[in-house]
Design an enzyme around this catalytic site. Structure first.
Site, mmCIF file in Angstrom:
data_model
loop_
_atom_site.group_PDB
_atom_site.id
_atom_site.type_symbol
_atom_site.label_atom_id
_atom_site.label_comp_id
_atom_site.label_asym_id
_atom_site.label_seq_id
_atom_site.Cartn_x
_atom_site.Cartn_y
_atom_site.Cartn_z
ATOM 1 N N ASP A 67 0.793 -1.135 -0.034
ATOM 2 C CA ASP A 67 -0.006 -0.016 0.063
ATOM 3 C C ASP A 67 0.948 1.049 0.063
ATOM 4 O O ASP A 67 2.084 1.220 0.333
ATOM 5 C CB ASP A 67 -1.003 0.040 1.157
ATOM 6 C CG ASP A 67 -0.127 -0.531 2.338
ATOM 7 O OD1 ASP A 67 0.715 -0.355 2.519
ATOM 8 O OD2 ASP A 67 -1.004 -0.948 3.279
ATOM 9 N N ASN A 134 -7.641 -2.407 14.330
ATOM 10 C CA ASN A 134 -9.058 -2.766 14.129
ATOM 11 C C ASN A 134 -9.088 -4.118 13.096
ATOM 12 O O ASN A 134 -9.930 -4.424 12.496
ATOM 13 C CB ASN A 134 -9.633 -1.778 13.197
ATOM 14 C CG ASN A 134 -9.068 -1.292 11.850
ATOM 15 O OD1 ASN A 134 -8.098 -1.820 11.624
ATOM 16 N ND2 ASN A 134 -9.409 0.050 11.446
ATOM 17 N N HIS A 136 -7.391 -4.578 10.317
ATOM 18 C CA HIS A 136 -7.158 -4.379 8.820
ATOM 19 C C HIS A 136 -5.637 -5.132 8.537
ATOM 20 O O HIS A 136 -4.790 -5.088 9.241
ATOM 21 C CB HIS A 136 -6.936 -2.941 8.355
ATOM 22 C CG HIS A 136 -5.866 -2.166 8.989
ATOM 23 N ND1 HIS A 136 -5.828 -0.931 9.157
ATOM 24 C CD2 HIS A 136 -4.459 -2.466 9.114
ATOM 25 C CE1 HIS A 136 -4.590 -0.357 9.310
ATOM 26 N NE2 HIS A 136 -4.036 -1.311 9.368
ATOM 27 N N GLU A 141 -9.983 -1.801 5.306
ATOM 28 C CA GLU A 141 -10.374 -1.343 6.771
ATOM 29 C C GLU A 141 -11.657 -2.242 6.990
ATOM 30 O O GLU A 141 -12.340 -2.797 5.938
ATOM 31 C CB GLU A 141 -10.740 0.064 6.772
ATOM 32 C CG GLU A 141 -9.307 0.925 6.727
ATOM 33 C CD GLU A 141 -8.686 0.975 7.740
ATOM 34 O OE1 GLU A 141 -8.565 0.061 8.601
ATOM 35 O OE2 GLU A 141 -8.331 2.336 8.086
#
Ligand code: F6R
Length: 239
Positions: A67, A134, A136, A141
């Site tokens: 990313d 979280n 990810h 996400e």
């Protein structure tokens, strides 16, 4: 899924580096999938050391990163391009290394180009992952669905807070990123996930012990045939 728990972060990093090194030794022209963030830094340092010691040779390897932020110049010290140069690429002899272009004029076309480049290289042999608080992976996400291809994502508040530590202020953290999709990650022949610290314990628990759900994107890894998860005690504390 194989899960290994170590006493210290250093041990996790060494074990991760061993798996990457074994990959490169067995298949010198490996296609490596790489991640940024704190989790792989110790692993990269060990790889650099083994390269300097003459143990590892990356001259036939190519790498693709997961990313990059959108709208951040590649020269910016917080860009993932800059991070990878500083933490790894400037210190080893990787044949070629690619990151998605978060400044491409047509971001959707860039998503397709990134997926196509990985396919044209023969697919990823070993994908390194960290995990967000979280759950990810990459910047995929929590959502109501799993997205297959590389995508443009809006970062959640939790991720913005977590990544704020690298930037001068919260406002400076980009809100958008381009990320390899879940299909791209799951297409890797082998996956290595590294997690350290108590703030990852819940995400790790949900990934390994709860149902597969797009609300915890890492949980899909349970459907992959060849995943190794390396944890320190703190990240494993809820297992
Ligand atoms: C980085 C990436 C992210 C990080 C995750 C954990 O390329 O894709 O998923 O792996 O946010 O970050 P750290 O390791 O900094 O806790």
């Amino acid at each position: 899924m194989q899960v290994h728990v170590y006493d210290t972060e250093k041990q996790v990093s060494t074990a991760a580096a061993m798996l990457l090194a074994a990959q490169v030794i067995r298949k010198p022209d490996s296609v490596l999938g790489l991640a940024t963030g704190s989790s792989p830094v110790g692993c990269y340092q060990q790889l650099i050391q083994w390269y300097r010691d003459g143990v590892l040779d990356f001259s036939k390897c190519i790498s693709f990163n997961l990313d990059e932020y959108c709208g951040l110049p590649v020269e910016h010290e917080c860009s993932y391009h800059a991070f990878m140069k500083e933490q790894l690429f400037d210190h080893i002899n990787m044949k070629a290394s690619y990151l998605p272009d978060g400044n491409a004029p047509d971001l959707q076309a860039e998503c397709r180009r990134h997926d196509e480049a990985i396919r044209a290289a023969g697919g990823i042999d070993l994908q390194v992952l960290g995990i967000g608080r979280n759950g990810h992976i990459g910047f995929n996400e929590p959502a109501n669905q799993l997205v297959y291809g590389t995508q443009i994502v809006r970062l959640t508040e939790s991720t913005i807070q977590a990544n704020r530590r690298f930037f001068d202020s919260e406002d400076a953290v980009p809100r958008q990123a381009i990320s390899l999709g879940i299909g791209g990650i799951m297409s890797a022949r082998e996956i290595l996930l590294i997690a350290m610290g108590a703030d990852k314990a819940q995400a790790i628990q949900e990934t390994i012990m709860h149902d597969i759900t797009p609300q915890v994107q890492a949980s899909i890894l349970r459907a992959h045939p060849h995943v190794t998860i390396l944890l320190d005690k703190a990240a494993a504390s809820r297992l």
